[in-house]
Design a protein around this motif. Structure first.
Motif, PDB file in Angstrom:
ATOM      1  N   LEU A 123      13.853  11.255 -14.548  1.00  0.00           N
ATOM      2  CA  LEU A 123      12.593  11.874 -14.960  1.00  0.00           C
ATOM      3  C   LEU A 123      12.421  11.838 -16.473  1.00  0.00           C
ATOM      4  N   MET A 160      17.214   8.985 -10.093  1.00  0.00           N
ATOM      5  CA  MET A 160      15.804   9.265 -10.299  1.00  0.00           C
ATOM      6  C   MET A 160      15.664   9.830 -11.699  1.00  0.00           C
ATOM      7  N   ILE A 212      17.920  14.680 -10.649  1.00  0.00           N
ATOM      8  CA  ILE A 212      16.553  15.084 -10.988  1.00  0.00           C
ATOM      9  C   ILE A 212      16.596  16.234 -11.991  1.00  0.00           C
ATOM     10  N   LEU A 213      17.450  17.227 -11.703  1.00  0.00           N
ATOM     11  CA  LEU A 213      17.520  18.378 -12.600  1.00  0.00           C
ATOM     12  C   LEU A 213      18.034  17.966 -13.970  1.00  0.00           C
ATOM     13  N   ALA A 214      19.092  17.149 -13.980  1.00  0.00           N
ATOM     14  CA  ALA A 214      19.696  16.778 -15.261  1.00  0.00           C
ATOM     15  C   ALA A 214      18.723  15.964 -16.106  1.00  0.00           C
ATOM     16  N   PHE A 237      19.163  24.045 -20.239  1.00  0.00           N
ATOM     17  CA  PHE A 237      19.012  23.545 -18.876  1.00  0.00           C
ATOM     18  C   PHE A 237      20.203  22.672 -18.491  1.00  0.00           C
ATOM     19  N   LEU A 238      20.559  21.738 -19.375  1.00  0.00           N
ATOM     20  CA  LEU A 238      21.686  20.854 -19.063  1.00  0.00           C
ATOM     21  C   LEU A 238      22.972  21.652 -18.917  1.00  0.00           C
ATOM     22  N   TYR A 298      25.246  21.556 -15.564  1.00  0.00           N
ATOM     23  CA  TYR A 298      26.593  20.995 -15.568  1.00  0.00           C
ATOM     24  C   TYR A 298      27.682  22.042 -15.381  1.00  0.00           C
ATOM     25  N   PHE A 312      15.528  15.920 -15.839  1.00  0.00           N
ATOM     26  CA  PHE A 312      14.392  16.770 -16.213  1.00  0.00           C
ATOM     27  C   PHE A 312      14.747  17.564 -17.475  1.00  0.00           C
ATOM     28  N   GLY A 313      15.956  18.107 -17.511  1.00  0.00           N
ATOM     29  CA  GLY A 313      16.416  18.794 -18.718  1.00  0.00           C
ATOM     30  C   GLY A 313      16.471  17.847 -19.898  1.00  0.00           C
ATOM     31  N   LEU A 314      16.960  16.644 -19.627  1.00  0.00           N
ATOM     32  CA  LEU A 314      17.079  15.625 -20.669  1.00  0.00           C
ATOM     33  C   LEU A 314      15.710  15.297 -21.259  1.00  0.00           C
ATOM     34  N   LEU A 352      28.001  13.731 -12.565  1.00  0.00           N
ATOM     35  CA  LEU A 352      27.197  14.118 -11.403  1.00  0.00           C
ATOM     36  C   LEU A 352      27.524  13.227 -10.212  1.00  0.00           C
ATOM     37  N   PHE A 363       9.049  24.691 -16.124  1.00  0.00           N
ATOM     38  CA  PHE A 363      10.415  24.464 -16.540  1.00  0.00           C
ATOM     39  C   PHE A 363      11.183  25.778 -16.634  1.00  0.00           C
ATOM     40  N   GLU A 401      20.872  13.239  -5.765  1.00  0.00           N
ATOM     41  CA  GLU A 401      19.454  13.144  -6.108  1.00  0.00           C
ATOM     42  C   GLU A 401      18.982  14.442  -6.760  1.00  0.00           C
ATOM     43  N   VAL A 402      19.309  15.572  -6.126  1.00  0.00           N
ATOM     44  CA  VAL A 402      18.889  16.864  -6.685  1.00  0.00           C
ATOM     45  C   VAL A 402      19.478  17.053  -8.075  1.00  0.00           C
ATOM     46  N   ILE A 451      12.729  20.297  -5.024  1.00  0.00           N
ATOM     47  CA  ILE A 451      12.489  20.958  -6.303  1.00  0.00           C
ATOM     48  C   ILE A 451      11.028  20.819  -6.691  1.00  0.00           C
ATOM     49  N   GLY A 486      15.843  22.481 -23.277  1.00  0.00           N
ATOM     50  CA  GLY A 486      16.468  21.344 -22.609  1.00  0.00           C
ATOM     51  C   GLY A 486      17.977  21.457 -22.623  1.00  0.00           C
ATOM     52  N   LEU A 538      26.504  11.760 -19.112  1.00  0.00           N
ATOM     53  CA  LEU A 538      25.785  12.777 -18.349  1.00  0.00           C
ATOM     54  C   LEU A 538      25.726  12.488 -16.860  1.00  0.00           C
ATOM     55  N   ILE A 539      25.542  11.237 -16.498  1.00  0.00           N
ATOM     56  CA  ILE A 539      25.295  10.946 -15.085  1.00  0.00           C
ATOM     57  C   ILE A 539      26.600  10.777 -14.304  1.00  0.00           C
TER      58      ILE A 539
END
Lengths: 288, 350
Positions: free
Chosen positions: A33, A31, A98-100, B309-310, B314, A102-104, A83, B262, A94-95, B84, B306, A79-80
């Motif tokens: 974002l 997903m 979505i978070l990664a 956040f990453l 991670y 969203f940060g991206l 995960l 955010f 999925e969670v 979320i 951002g 990145l993916i």
């Protein structure tokens, strides 16, 4: 009448952008974002290309599509993939994704702000009228529409007529079963993700011919693409195309009859209607 | 509470028994009493802040208090369920706009109440539309929600012909303002704590682990999720209403900035979402660090946020709380190993 035609013209470009997201969500199961930000990046790339070289924005696709493909391949690999490896279940993935992503998306917005500043960017290309059924329409809109349709058709044929396309569709149906028939699932997922990103960037590039962009607009396009994909049904590309035209029409109706600032509301209204009536999408099958 | 107890007794199934056991283990134990006492002491000490400092430190304290409240209320719903929410800014903005729009018509406390009701109703609508179905619909819906409300508010202002910026002039000293927010945050904490040990909180944890299992246990998952989402969002709306006078100038792009959603998510994740005190552990270092970063690199804030956040997603997926608990587990493991060794040695002597 002109509302319908403008809506259809817009819908064609939306179809392209939604197909990009659908490849990423339907096949790679991510997903994303940050999808809208990729679209804005494509639009900005075309803007930059056009201002620098004065070549047609359509030629910029030849540069932007491979670049976006490479960038998204790298995003998936770097990145993916970690995960996907660490996720214990689909829900966890999925969670995390979505978070990664969203940060991206914030990294993208920040990067675009740093490169291009926070202003609205637009350029004038083919800003001439063309007459359809006696009514004038912007030639740029028609050009973008034809370009988008050509790409959509190409992608559709590729997915349905080639072995690689068949592999992607198999992964979309079931990653574990696809693995059993010796499809390299991680590779196919990376391919789908990269291709999806490239298609989205191409959509942005075409939209930039007639729309004005700024760096923070990505989230709106992400949402539109998501609404289209959900409306169409996640696993069916035909659904996304139909849904894109519906959204294009709905937006044009709202924009011309109520207020141009409320296009997102149109998307949300469609979203709610779909959720209440047919959450699995127009072409989706109800899962048992 | 007593009602819930009898409810558990009337169902002698194995599951209800397990639930009952869990509840009994959650009856106010010594540790819990101690924790409550610690909380009260910390809050009392924190409340003394305006007496010692004004200006910069106090404004930092105010930020920390607001975000502690917001992050804790975010975690209340999104922590156990894994749904979320990216829509904190939408509710925050609604609260803020309720106050900004009515500040010349109604007394301020009434406006806070209206803001809470408005936030709750809006959350109920969204919850009923998206949370009845499981899956990612809720997340997607929340993604553009702040932008949607912003568009609608701007449009409304355009139609009614009011200017887009509104002034909120309520006379409050910084100290009073700080105490107001502290009370708000404490209420959020107490409600979260109480829900965490209630049947509702337990139901949510089951939903978060496996929604199908939850349905088969006879949990009305939709009702549990919607209820919690309403509570969580109402807090965000109240926060917006409380902060409005501090901003004194309110504008759609400011009030509905996606940045806020955010920040709340990132702080909660940094702290850890599976403990009540988790968000707090994230909020304090993040707010201080952020103050520093936004002063040093004012034009790169989005990019840096951002990146931060990453890094969190991670490298510290379970937040600081996860790190702390890992560490203490390892330490107690070493301790146990040493003790058994020592005992073995002692046994040899005798």
């Amino acid at each position: 009448m002109d509302i319908i035609i403008i809506g259809l013209l817009l819908g064609g470009t939306y179809a392209l952008m939604a197909m990009g997201l659908q490849l990423q969500y339907g096949v790679a199961r991510i997903m994303n974002l940050a999808n809208g930000e990729m679209l804005v990046a494509g639009a900005f790339g075309t803007f930059w290309f056009y201002s620098a070289t004065k070549f047609s924005p359509l030629i910029s696709l030849a540069v932007i599509v491979p670049l976006a493909f490479a960038a998204n391949w790298a995003i998936y690999r770097v990145l993916i993939t970690p995960l996907v490896r660490r996720a214990k279940s689909q829900g966890q993935l999925e969670v995390d994704s979505i978070l990664a992503t969203f940060g991206l998306s914030f990294i993208f917005v920040g990067g675009l702000l740093a490169l291009f500043g926070g202003d609205y960017l637009s350029y004038s290309y083919l800003a001439r009228p063309i007459f359809i059924l006696g009514q004038p329409y912007g030639l740029n809109r028609v050009t973008a529409f034809i370009g988008a349709l050509a790409l959509c058709a190409g992608l559709y044929i590729w997915l349905h007529k080639t072995r690689a396309g068949l592999a992607l569709r198999a992964v979309a149906v079931s990653p574990s079963a696809a693995g059993l028939v010796s499809i390299n699932v991680p590779r196919a997922s990376a391919l789908a993700f990269a291709l999806g990103g490239a298609v989205t960037a191409a959509g942005g590039s075409l939209l930039s011919i007639f729309l004005t962009f700024d760096a923070s607009l990505g989230v709106v396009f992400t949402l539109k693409a998501l609404v289209i994909v959900i409306m169409g049904g996640v696993s069916d590309i035909r659904g996304a195309i139909v849904a894109a035209f519906i959204l294009g029409l709905a937006e044009t109706i709202v924009a011309s009859l109520v207020d141009p600032g409320l296009t997102l509301a149109a998307a949300y209204v469609l979203f709610i209607v779909i959720l209440l009536i047919k959450p699995e999408g127009l072409f989706g099958r109800r899962s048992s | 509470m007593s009602n819930a107890d009898t409810h558990g007794d009337t169902k002698p199934t194995a599951f209800a028994q397990a639930m009952l056991d869990l509840r009994e283990s959650a009856v106010l134990s010594g540790t819990e009493k101690r924790n409550l006492a610690i909380c009260a002491i910390v809050a009392a000490l924190w409340a003394l802040l305006p007496l010692f400092s004004t200006g910069y430190i106090l404004s930092l304290g105010i930020s920390i208090t607001i975000f502690a409240g917001l992050a804790t209320s975010w975690t209340l719903f999104s922590g156990p369920t894994n749904y979320i929410s990216l829509a904190t800014a939408a509710f925050f903005g609604i609260g803020m706009y309720t106050v900004a729009g009515g500040v010349n018509l109604l007394p301020y406390p009434v406006l806070i109440l209206i803001a809470a009701v408005a936030g709750a109703l809006f959350a109920a609508l969204i919850g009923l539309a998206t949370l009845r179905i499981s899956g990612v619909y809720f997340v997607i819906f929340s993604l553009g929600l702040a932008e949607l409300v912003r568009q609608v508010v701007s449009w409304g202002q355009h139609v009614m012909g009011t200017s887009s910026g509104l002034y909120v002039l309520v006379d409050r000293s910084d100290s009073v303002f700080f105490w107001q927010l502290l009370v708000f945050t404490l209420v959020v904490f107490l409600v979260s704590w109480w829900i965490g040990r209630s049947r509702l909180g337990f139901a949510l944890r089951i939903i978060g682990n496996d929604e199908v299992v939850a349905v088969h246990c006879g949990i009305n998952t939709a009702r549990a999720k919607v209820t919690l989402f309403i509570i969580s969002s109402t807090f965000a709306a109240i926060a917006g209403a409380l902060v409005a006078p501090r901003w004194s100038y309110v504008e759609p792009t400011l009030a509905f900035s996606p940045f806020l959603s955010f920040q709340v998510v990132i702080m909660s994740l940094l702290g850890g979402v599976h403990r009540l005190w988790g968000p707090l552990v994230g909020v304090i270092p993040f707010t201080i660090m952020w103050e520093f970063i936004s002063a040093k690199f004012p034009s790169q804030t989005t990019l840096l946020l951002g990146v931060a956040f990453l890094l969190i997603v991670y490298f510290i997926p379970h937040g600081f709380v996860g790190l702390i608990e890992d560490f203490s587990r390892r330490r107690s493991g070493i301790w146990a190993a040493l003790r058994s060794k020592w005992q073995a040695k002692g046994g040899g002597h005798e």
